[in-house]
Motif scaffolding. Structure first.
Motif, PDB file in Angstrom:
ATOM      1  N   UNK A 188       0.835  -1.138   0.025  1.00 52.25           N
ATOM      2  CA  UNK A 188       0.098   0.025  -0.003  1.00 52.25           C
ATOM      3  C   UNK A 188       0.848   1.208   0.050  1.00 52.25           C
ATOM      4  N   UNK A 189       1.885   1.036   0.651  1.00 51.25           N
ATOM      5  CA  UNK A 189       2.850   2.566   0.808  1.00 51.25           C
ATOM      6  C   UNK A 189       3.741   2.563  -0.680  1.00 51.25           C
ATOM      7  N   UNK A 190       4.125   1.671  -1.090  1.00 51.67           N
ATOM      8  CA  UNK A 190       4.740   1.652  -2.326  1.00 51.67           C
ATOM      9  C   UNK A 190       3.760   2.076  -3.619  1.00 51.67           C
ATOM     10  N   UNK A 191       2.614   1.757  -3.247  1.00 51.53           N
ATOM     11  CA  UNK A 191       1.536   2.180  -4.521  1.00 51.53           C
ATOM     12  C   UNK A 191       0.882   3.491  -4.181  1.00 51.53           C
ATOM     13  N   UNK A 192       1.128   3.896  -3.016  1.00 50.87           N
ATOM     14  CA  UNK A 192       0.203   5.226  -2.454  1.00 50.87           C
ATOM     15  C   UNK A 192      -1.245   4.778  -2.472  1.00 50.87           C
ATOM     16  N   UNK A 193      -1.572   3.719  -1.919  1.00 46.93           N
ATOM     17  CA  UNK A 193      -3.017   3.397  -1.944  1.00 46.93           C
ATOM     18  C   UNK A 193      -3.440   2.854  -0.573  1.00 46.93           C
ATOM     19  N   UNK A 194      -4.748   2.854  -0.326  1.00 48.56           N
ATOM     20  CA  UNK A 194      -5.218   2.350   0.994  1.00 48.56           C
ATOM     21  C   UNK A 194      -4.946   0.890   1.201  1.00 48.56           C
ATOM     22  N   UNK A 195      -4.574   0.400   2.159  1.00 46.03           N
ATOM     23  CA  UNK A 195      -4.518  -1.115   2.517  1.00 46.03           C
ATOM     24  C   UNK A 195      -5.782  -1.756   2.136  1.00 46.03           C
ATOM     25  N   UNK A 196      -6.942  -1.505   2.480  1.00 45.82           N
ATOM     26  CA  UNK A 196      -8.020  -2.230   2.066  1.00 45.82           C
ATOM     27  C   UNK A 196      -8.201  -2.147   0.572  1.00 45.82           C
ATOM     28  N   UNK A 197      -7.793  -1.407  -0.212  1.00 43.10           N
ATOM     29  CA  UNK A 197      -7.891  -1.319  -1.691  1.00 43.10           C
ATOM     30  C   UNK A 197      -6.789  -2.586  -2.211  1.00 43.10           C
ATOM     31  N   UNK A 198      -5.642  -2.301  -1.590  1.00 45.47           N
ATOM     32  CA  UNK A 198      -4.533  -3.227  -2.071  1.00 45.47           C
ATOM     33  C   UNK A 198      -5.278  -4.748  -1.635  1.00 45.47           C
ATOM     34  N   UNK A 199      -5.514  -4.957  -0.467  1.00 46.80           N
ATOM     35  CA  UNK A 199      -5.877  -6.295   0.089  1.00 46.80           C
ATOM     36  C   UNK A 199      -6.991  -6.690  -0.933  1.00 46.80           C
ATOM     37  N   UNK A 200      -8.047  -6.124  -1.317  1.00 47.36           N
ATOM     38  CA  UNK A 200      -9.022  -6.489  -2.400  1.00 47.36           C
ATOM     39  C   UNK A 200      -8.201  -6.977  -3.633  1.00 47.36           C
ATOM     40  N   UNK A 201      -7.501  -6.136  -4.219  1.00 51.11           N
ATOM     41  CA  UNK A 201      -6.778  -6.631  -5.400  1.00 51.11           C
ATOM     42  C   UNK A 201      -5.901  -7.868  -5.180  1.00 51.11           C
ATOM     43  N   UNK A 202      -5.078  -7.909  -4.247  1.00 52.74           N
ATOM     44  CA  UNK A 202      -4.485  -9.304  -3.775  1.00 52.74           C
ATOM     45  C   UNK A 202      -5.325 -10.336  -3.929  1.00 52.74           C
ATOM     46  N   UNK A 203      -6.520 -10.054  -3.355  1.00 52.48           N
ATOM     47  CA  UNK A 203      -7.499 -11.375  -3.259  1.00 52.48           C
ATOM     48  C   UNK A 203      -7.818 -12.019  -4.750  1.00 52.48           C
ATOM     49  N   UNK A 204      -7.878 -10.875  -5.502  1.00 55.33           N
ATOM     50  CA  UNK A 204      -8.182 -11.259  -6.859  1.00 55.33           C
ATOM     51  C   UNK A 204      -6.820 -12.108  -7.459  1.00 55.33           C
ATOM     52  N   UNK A 205      -5.861 -11.512  -7.359  1.00 56.58           N
ATOM     53  CA  UNK A 205      -4.567 -12.173  -7.812  1.00 56.58           C
ATOM     54  C   UNK A 205      -4.324 -13.524  -7.199  1.00 56.58           C
ATOM     55  N   UNK A 206      -4.624 -13.545  -5.816  1.00 55.85           N
ATOM     56  CA  UNK A 206      -4.344 -14.899  -5.286  1.00 55.85           C
ATOM     57  C   UNK A 206      -5.358 -15.834  -5.836  1.00 55.85           C
ATOM     58  N   UNK A 207      -6.685 -15.604  -5.953  1.00 60.37           N
ATOM     59  CA  UNK A 207      -7.619 -16.842  -6.361  1.00 60.37           C
ATOM     60  C   UNK A 207      -7.326 -16.958  -7.864  1.00 60.37           C
ATOM     61  N   UNK A 208      -6.503 -16.034  -8.598  1.00 61.00           N
ATOM     62  CA  UNK A 208      -6.267 -16.493 -10.116  1.00 61.00           C
ATOM     63  C   UNK A 208      -4.916 -17.251 -10.261  1.00 61.00           C
ATOM     64  N   UNK A 209      -4.299 -17.453  -8.890  1.00 59.55           N
ATOM     65  CA  UNK A 209      -3.116 -18.257  -8.540  1.00 59.55           C
ATOM     66  C   UNK A 209      -1.679 -17.319  -9.132  1.00 59.55           C
ATOM     67  N   UNK A 210      -1.948 -16.244  -9.219  1.00 63.82           N
ATOM     68  CA  UNK A 210      -0.797 -15.376  -9.588  1.00 63.82           C
ATOM     69  C   UNK A 210       0.257 -14.832  -8.406  1.00 63.82           C
ATOM     70  N   UNK A 211      -0.289 -14.982  -7.322  1.00 64.12           N
ATOM     71  CA  UNK A 211       0.245 -14.392  -6.075  1.00 64.12           C
ATOM     72  C   UNK A 211       0.262 -15.643  -4.981  1.00 64.12           C
ATOM     73  N   UNK A 212       0.973 -15.872  -4.092  1.00 60.81           N
ATOM     74  CA  UNK A 212       0.856 -16.727  -2.831  1.00 60.81           C
ATOM     75  C   UNK A 212       1.071 -16.063  -1.715  1.00 60.81           C
ATOM     76  N   UNK A 213       0.593 -16.595  -0.365  1.00 59.92           N
ATOM     77  CA  UNK A 213       0.609 -15.595   0.735  1.00 59.92           C
ATOM     78  C   UNK A 213       0.910 -16.471   2.055  1.00 59.92           C
ATOM     79  N   UNK A 214       1.131 -15.844   3.014  1.00 62.29           N
ATOM     80  CA  UNK A 214       1.461 -16.752   4.392  1.00 62.29           C
ATOM     81  C   UNK A 214       1.402 -15.471   5.260  1.00 62.29           C
ATOM     82  N   UNK A 215       0.605 -15.938   6.562  1.00 65.51           N
ATOM     83  CA  UNK A 215       0.717 -15.260   7.481  1.00 65.51           C
ATOM     84  C   UNK A 215       2.156 -15.117   8.414  1.00 65.51           C
TER      85      UNK A 215
END
Length: 92
Positions: free
Chosen positions: A42-69
Motif C-alpha cells: 500500500x505504501x509503495x503504491x500510494x494506496x489504501x491497505x483495504x484497496x490493495x488487499x482486495x486486489x491481492x485477493x483477486x490475484x491470489x484466487x487467480x493463482x498469480x500470487x501466494x501468501x502466508x501469515x
C-alpha cells in the motif's frame, strides 16, 4: 505447436482478467522485487491497505500470487517470475 486444452484456455482467460486492472499490474511489478506485506505494498503504491488487499485477493484466487501469515501481517509474493515478465511483454 501444442494446443491448449479447454481447461488451460479457461485458466489463461481467468488470469488475464485478474491482470486486467492497472492496480493489479502495479502490484505484480512491485512484488517482482520480493515478498511484501499488504502495508508495504500500500505504501509503495500510494494506496489504501483495504484497496490493495482486495486486489491481492483477486490475484491470489487467480493463482498469480501466494501468501502466508507472519504474526499479524500477511505476506504476498509472485507465484512465478513469469508473471512480471508477462506484464512487461504485454507492455512492450
Amino acid at each position: 505447436m501444442k494446443r491448449l486444452s479447454g481447461e488451460q484456455i479457461a485458466l489463461v482467460a481467468g488470469r488475464s482478467r485478474a491482470l486486467g486492472d492497472a492496480t493489479r499490474v502495479r502490484i505484480a511489478m512491485v512484488l517482482e522485487r520480493g515478498a511484501q506485506s499488504v502495508g508495504q505494498l500500500a505504501e509503495a503504491l500510494g494506496s489504501q491497505q483495504s484497496t490493495v488487499s482486495k486486489h491481492l485477493q483477486v490475484l491470489f484466487h487467480a493463482g498469480l500470487v501466494q501468501r502466508c501469515r507472519e504474526a499479524s501481517a500477511v505476506i504476498y509474493w509472485l507465484s512465478a517470475a513469469d508473471v512480471a515478465e508477462w506484464c512487461r511483454y504485454l507492455g512492450a
